[in-house]
Motif scaffolding. Structure first.
Motif, PDB file in Angstrom:
ATOM      1  N   ARG A  46      10.569  -6.685  17.394  1.00  0.00           N
ATOM      2  CA  ARG A  46      10.055  -6.841  18.760  1.00  0.00           C
ATOM      3  C   ARG A  46       9.500  -5.523  19.273  1.00  0.00           C
ATOM      4  O   ARG A  46       9.761  -4.463  18.696  1.00  0.00           O
ATOM      5  CB  ARG A  46      11.163  -7.356  19.694  1.00  0.00           C
ATOM      6  CG  ARG A  46      12.400  -6.476  19.759  1.00  0.00           C
ATOM      7  CD  ARG A  46      13.455  -7.052  20.672  1.00  0.00           C
ATOM      8  NE  ARG A  46      13.929  -8.340  20.180  1.00  0.00           N
ATOM      9  CZ  ARG A  46      14.827  -9.092  20.812  1.00  0.00           C
ATOM     10  NH1 ARG A  46      15.318  -8.704  21.978  1.00  0.00           N
ATOM     11  NH2 ARG A  46      15.222 -10.233  20.291  1.00  0.00           N
ATOM     12  N   GLY A  47       8.705  -5.609  20.330  1.00  0.00           N
ATOM     13  CA  GLY A  47       8.133  -4.415  20.921  1.00  0.00           C
ATOM     14  C   GLY A  47       6.731  -4.125  20.401  1.00  0.00           C
ATOM     15  O   GLY A  47       6.208  -4.817  19.529  1.00  0.00           O
ATOM     16  N   ILE A  48       6.134  -3.073  20.949  1.00  0.00           N
ATOM     17  CA  ILE A  48       4.750  -2.747  20.632  1.00  0.00           C
ATOM     18  C   ILE A  48       4.572  -2.369  19.172  1.00  0.00           C
ATOM     19  O   ILE A  48       3.576  -2.723  18.529  1.00  0.00           O
ATOM     20  CB  ILE A  48       4.227  -1.614  21.561  1.00  0.00           C
ATOM     21  CG1 ILE A  48       2.733  -1.366  21.316  1.00  0.00           C
ATOM     22  CG2 ILE A  48       5.033  -0.334  21.352  1.00  0.00           C
ATOM     23  CD1 ILE A  48       1.860  -2.537  21.662  1.00  0.00           C
ATOM     24  N   ARG A  49       5.559  -1.641  18.585  1.00  0.00           N
ATOM     25  CA  ARG A  49       5.459  -1.264  17.177  1.00  0.00           C
ATOM     26  C   ARG A  49       5.502  -2.495  16.277  1.00  0.00           C
ATOM     27  O   ARG A  49       4.832  -2.544  15.242  1.00  0.00           O
ATOM     28  CB  ARG A  49       6.566  -0.288  16.802  1.00  0.00           C
ATOM     29  CG  ARG A  49       6.420   1.086  17.458  1.00  0.00           C
ATOM     30  CD  ARG A  49       7.568   2.030  17.124  1.00  0.00           C
ATOM     31  NE  ARG A  49       7.605   2.338  15.697  1.00  0.00           N
ATOM     32  CZ  ARG A  49       8.600   1.991  14.880  1.00  0.00           C
ATOM     33  NH1 ARG A  49       9.642   1.300  15.361  1.00  0.00           N
ATOM     34  NH2 ARG A  49       8.569   2.323  13.609  1.00  0.00           N
ATOM     35  N   SER A  50       6.271  -3.483  16.672  1.00  0.00           N
ATOM     36  CA  SER A  50       6.338  -4.730  15.910  1.00  0.00           C
ATOM     37  C   SER A  50       4.986  -5.429  15.906  1.00  0.00           C
ATOM     38  O   SER A  50       4.503  -5.879  14.861  1.00  0.00           O
ATOM     39  CB  SER A  50       7.398  -5.661  16.503  1.00  0.00           C
ATOM     40  OG  SER A  50       7.360  -6.943  15.885  1.00  0.00           O
ATOM     41  N   TRP A  51       4.343  -5.492  17.063  1.00  0.00           N
ATOM     42  CA  TRP A  51       3.047  -6.166  17.140  1.00  0.00           C
ATOM     43  C   TRP A  51       1.965  -5.387  16.390  1.00  0.00           C
ATOM     44  O   TRP A  51       1.075  -5.981  15.767  1.00  0.00           O
ATOM     45  CB  TRP A  51       2.658  -6.396  18.594  1.00  0.00           C
ATOM     46  CG  TRP A  51       3.379  -7.581  19.169  1.00  0.00           C
ATOM     47  CD1 TRP A  51       4.387  -7.572  20.084  1.00  0.00           C
ATOM     48  CD2 TRP A  51       3.171  -8.942  18.811  1.00  0.00           C
ATOM     49  NE1 TRP A  51       4.831  -8.843  20.330  1.00  0.00           N
ATOM     50  CE2 TRP A  51       4.099  -9.712  19.554  1.00  0.00           C
ATOM     51  CE3 TRP A  51       2.307  -9.597  17.936  1.00  0.00           C
ATOM     52  CZ2 TRP A  51       4.170 -11.095  19.459  1.00  0.00           C
ATOM     53  CZ3 TRP A  51       2.382 -10.977  17.829  1.00  0.00           C
ATOM     54  CH2 TRP A  51       3.303 -11.710  18.588  1.00  0.00           C
ATOM     55  N   MET A  52       2.043  -4.071  16.435  1.00  0.00           N
ATOM     56  CA  MET A  52       1.094  -3.273  15.669  1.00  0.00           C
ATOM     57  C   MET A  52       1.253  -3.537  14.167  1.00  0.00           C
ATOM     58  O   MET A  52       0.266  -3.675  13.432  1.00  0.00           O
ATOM     59  CB  MET A  52       1.297  -1.782  15.960  1.00  0.00           C
ATOM     60  CG  MET A  52       0.870  -1.362  17.367  1.00  0.00           C
ATOM     61  SD  MET A  52       1.287   0.362  17.739  1.00  0.00           S
ATOM     62  CE  MET A  52       0.302   1.206  16.507  1.00  0.00           C
ATOM     63  N   ALA A  53       2.519  -3.628  13.708  1.00  0.00           N
ATOM     64  CA  ALA A  53       2.776  -3.914  12.291  1.00  0.00           C
ATOM     65  C   ALA A  53       2.272  -5.298  11.919  1.00  0.00           C
ATOM     66  O   ALA A  53       1.684  -5.491  10.842  1.00  0.00           O
ATOM     67  CB  ALA A  53       4.268  -3.792  12.007  1.00  0.00           C
ATOM     68  N   ARG A  54       2.466  -6.255  12.791  1.00  0.00           N
ATOM     69  CA  ARG A  54       2.024  -7.628  12.505  1.00  0.00           C
ATOM     70  C   ARG A  54       0.497  -7.724  12.421  1.00  0.00           C
ATOM     71  O   ARG A  54      -0.050  -8.445  11.591  1.00  0.00           O
ATOM     72  CB  ARG A  54       2.560  -8.582  13.571  1.00  0.00           C
ATOM     73  CG  ARG A  54       4.081  -8.745  13.522  1.00  0.00           C
ATOM     74  CD  ARG A  54       4.596  -9.518  14.721  1.00  0.00           C
ATOM     75  NE  ARG A  54       6.035  -9.403  14.840  1.00  0.00           N
ATOM     76  CZ  ARG A  54       6.911 -10.228  14.250  1.00  0.00           C
ATOM     77  NH1 ARG A  54       6.455 -11.228  13.509  1.00  0.00           N
ATOM     78  NH2 ARG A  54       8.204 -10.056  14.397  1.00  0.00           N
ATOM     79  N   VAL A  55      -0.195  -6.991  13.305  1.00  0.00           N
ATOM     80  CA  VAL A  55      -1.655  -6.981  13.250  1.00  0.00           C
ATOM     81  C   VAL A  55      -2.129  -6.343  11.950  1.00  0.00           C
ATOM     82  O   VAL A  55      -3.045  -6.846  11.270  1.00  0.00           O
ATOM     83  CB  VAL A  55      -2.238  -6.228  14.469  1.00  0.00           C
ATOM     84  CG1 VAL A  55      -3.740  -5.996  14.293  1.00  0.00           C
ATOM     85  CG2 VAL A  55      -1.973  -7.014  15.752  1.00  0.00           C
ATOM     86  N   LEU A  56      -1.497  -5.235  11.566  1.00  0.00           N
ATOM     87  CA  LEU A  56      -1.856  -4.573  10.313  1.00  0.00           C
ATOM     88  C   LEU A  56      -1.648  -5.514   9.126  1.00  0.00           C
ATOM     89  O   LEU A  56      -2.532  -5.632   8.257  1.00  0.00           O
ATOM     90  CB  LEU A  56      -1.015  -3.313  10.131  1.00  0.00           C
ATOM     91  CG  LEU A  56      -1.074  -2.681   8.734  1.00  0.00           C
ATOM     92  CD1 LEU A  56      -2.484  -2.216   8.413  1.00  0.00           C
ATOM     93  CD2 LEU A  56      -0.083  -1.532   8.627  1.00  0.00           C
ATOM     94  N   LEU A  57      -0.521  -6.184   9.082  1.00  0.00           N
ATOM     95  CA  LEU A  57      -0.237  -7.094   7.973  1.00  0.00           C
ATOM     96  C   LEU A  57      -1.214  -8.269   7.953  1.00  0.00           C
ATOM     97  O   LEU A  57      -1.585  -8.758   6.885  1.00  0.00           O
ATOM     98  CB  LEU A  57       1.206  -7.596   8.068  1.00  0.00           C
ATOM     99  CG  LEU A  57       2.282  -6.530   7.830  1.00  0.00           C
ATOM    100  CD1 LEU A  57       3.671  -7.096   8.108  1.00  0.00           C
ATOM    101  CD2 LEU A  57       2.211  -5.992   6.401  1.00  0.00           C
ATOM    102  N   HIS A  58      -1.636  -8.706   9.119  1.00  0.00           N
ATOM    103  CA  HIS A  58      -2.634  -9.777   9.201  1.00  0.00           C
ATOM    104  C   HIS A  58      -3.927  -9.352   8.514  1.00  0.00           C
ATOM    105  O   HIS A  58      -4.488 -10.091   7.691  1.00  0.00           O
ATOM    106  CB  HIS A  58      -2.898 -10.117  10.668  1.00  0.00           C
ATOM    107  CG  HIS A  58      -4.052 -11.047  10.886  1.00  0.00           C
ATOM    108  ND1 HIS A  58      -3.989 -12.394  10.586  1.00  0.00           N
ATOM    109  CD2 HIS A  58      -5.305 -10.817  11.367  1.00  0.00           C
ATOM    110  CE1 HIS A  58      -5.156 -12.951  10.863  1.00  0.00           C
ATOM    111  NE2 HIS A  58      -5.965 -12.024  11.342  1.00  0.00           N
ATOM    112  N   TYR A  59      -4.389  -8.137   8.817  1.00  0.00           N
ATOM    113  CA  TYR A  59      -5.632  -7.662   8.207  1.00  0.00           C
ATOM    114  C   TYR A  59      -5.453  -7.323   6.731  1.00  0.00           C
ATOM    115  O   TYR A  59      -6.389  -7.482   5.936  1.00  0.00           O
ATOM    116  CB  TYR A  59      -6.190  -6.475   8.997  1.00  0.00           C
ATOM    117  CG  TYR A  59      -6.847  -6.915  10.278  1.00  0.00           C
ATOM    118  CD1 TYR A  59      -8.084  -7.550  10.250  1.00  0.00           C
ATOM    119  CD2 TYR A  59      -6.210  -6.752  11.504  1.00  0.00           C
ATOM    120  CE1 TYR A  59      -8.688  -7.988  11.427  1.00  0.00           C
ATOM    121  CE2 TYR A  59      -6.809  -7.189  12.686  1.00  0.00           C
ATOM    122  CZ  TYR A  59      -8.043  -7.813  12.625  1.00  0.00           C
ATOM    123  OH  TYR A  59      -8.634  -8.261  13.799  1.00  0.00           O
TER     124      TYR A  59
END
Length: 377
Positions: free
Chosen positions: A134-147
């Protein structure tokens, strides 16, 4: 043919590096490319004095000690290698190496150790173990993994041929990339391992102490079996936890060099393996030492260990990663230990020898070369 070999990074001699070492032996004149090279002293002997071409990541501060932090740049880095002058490109890939750019007049064969685990089916496990739920770092990681998934899928069309290191990885390749692949098992130095038919009264667990290896699970299970001795070999982030939960019947050696580890392995009554591995070299090495294996019944272990339902069994499986399942497997093994002979274990391990790998790999390369030549007219 002029040959280029590419491997993601060279920072330690682990399982995928052992495969790379055999490929380098098969092609002694090949040029080697890797994103980052920082092998510890002594381990660089696998290169046999070969010059290594690295990427721009090699020059970035911290890349040699914390290479995984540079994963967002790795797709870009691997695409910068100019391999246009090579006839044959062999990628040894568990992350981005298969994404190297090749042309229509080049043969690209990719040995897939695994599709990127953390980008595909193990994404949620990776996020949880990294504290990124959770949190902003979690969302940044999820976006990176998506790409990363988009890039990984796009570059899956590049190799003319994919080789999987097990039937388990063959299924993952089909699921992720929608591609067929051949299976060539990784090489294991069977003849270089000590064999012993005489066993001492202890079980062995040996691995890096990281969460997915489930070493703490094995130690916790033996803590509930004070009449059974367990020897634990290895080191890593989970060592403090393992020392905390260990009981007097659990001996923790820490890291041992290869000779000391293999000596312990050859005298153990059984090797306990609780991880879900793509292939798993250690269970094969244990069998080469004449030692049966108690393994979690998922992943590559199902292909390397012969269960009690097979002729000449070399071990047995537990069906869940729980203390109760490990305890049941140990009790079951002790009740029928004479069924698992050291000779059968050694014979089964020979199926995964270095000689067999070399023969199969060269045959596939030659077959692909001929097919490519026929297509070219």
């Amino acid at each position: 043919m002029k040959v280029a070999i590419i491997h993601e990074w060279l920072v330690m001699r682990a399982g995928s590096e052992r495969v790379l070492e055999e490929i380098l032996t098969l092609f002694p004149d090949a040029d080697l490319f890797t994103l980052i090279c920082a092998l510890p002293p002594g381990q660089d002997a696998m290169l046999r004095g070969r010059k290594v071409t690295t990427s721009f990541l090699q020059r970035l501060p911290g890349s040699k000690t914390k290479h995984r932090m540079f994963m967002p740049l790795m797709p870009l880095a691997v695409e910068q290698f100019d391999l246009s002058g090579y006839d044959l490109v062999i990628s040894s890939s568990h992350a981005v190496a298969k994404g190297v750019i090749t042309g229509p007049n080049q043969i690209h064969i990719s040995y897939i150790h695994s599709p990127m685990r953390y980008a595909w089916d193990l994404q949620h496990t990776y996020l949880a173990e990294s504290g990124l739920t959770r949190g902003i770092r979690s969302w940044m990681a999820r976006v990176l993994l998506h790409y990363l998934r988009i890039w990984d899928m796009r570059t899956a069309a590049g190799p003319e041929l994919m080789i999987a290191n097990s039937a388990y990885i063959q299924k993952r390749i089909a699921k992720v990339y929608r591609r067929d692949s051949l299976v060539i098992f990784p090489p294991v130095d069977i003849e270089g391992l000590p064999y012993s038919a005489e066993k001492d009264d202890y079980f062995l667990a040996a691995s890096r102490m990281v969460p997915y290896k489930r070493m703490s699970l094995i130690v916790a299970a033996f803590a509930r079996m004070p009449d059974k001795k367990l020897v634990v070999v290895g080191d890593g982030p989970e060592m403090p936890l393992i020392r905390r939960i260990a009981t007097p019947n659990v001996e923790i050696t820490g890291y041992l060099d290869d000779d000391a580890l293999r000596a312990r392995m050859s005298r153990a009554k059984a090797y306990v393996f609780a991880a879900e591995e793509d292939f798993g070299i250690m269970p094969v090495e244990a069998q080469a030492c004449g030692t049966p294996v108690l393994a979690f019944g998922r992943g590559g272990a199902l292909e390397t260990v012969r269960g009690p339902d097979k002729d000449r069994p070399t071990g047995l499986f537990f069906d869940s990663q729980t203390e109760e399942a490990v305890i049941m497997a140990v009790r079951k093994f002790d009740a029928a230990a004479e069924v698992f002979s050291p000779e059968n274990c050694r014979d089964n391990a020979r199926f995964f020898s270095r000689a067999r790998f070399r023969e199969n790999f060269l045959a596939v390369v030659e077959q692909e070369r001929r097919r490519f030549a026929e297509m070219a007219g």
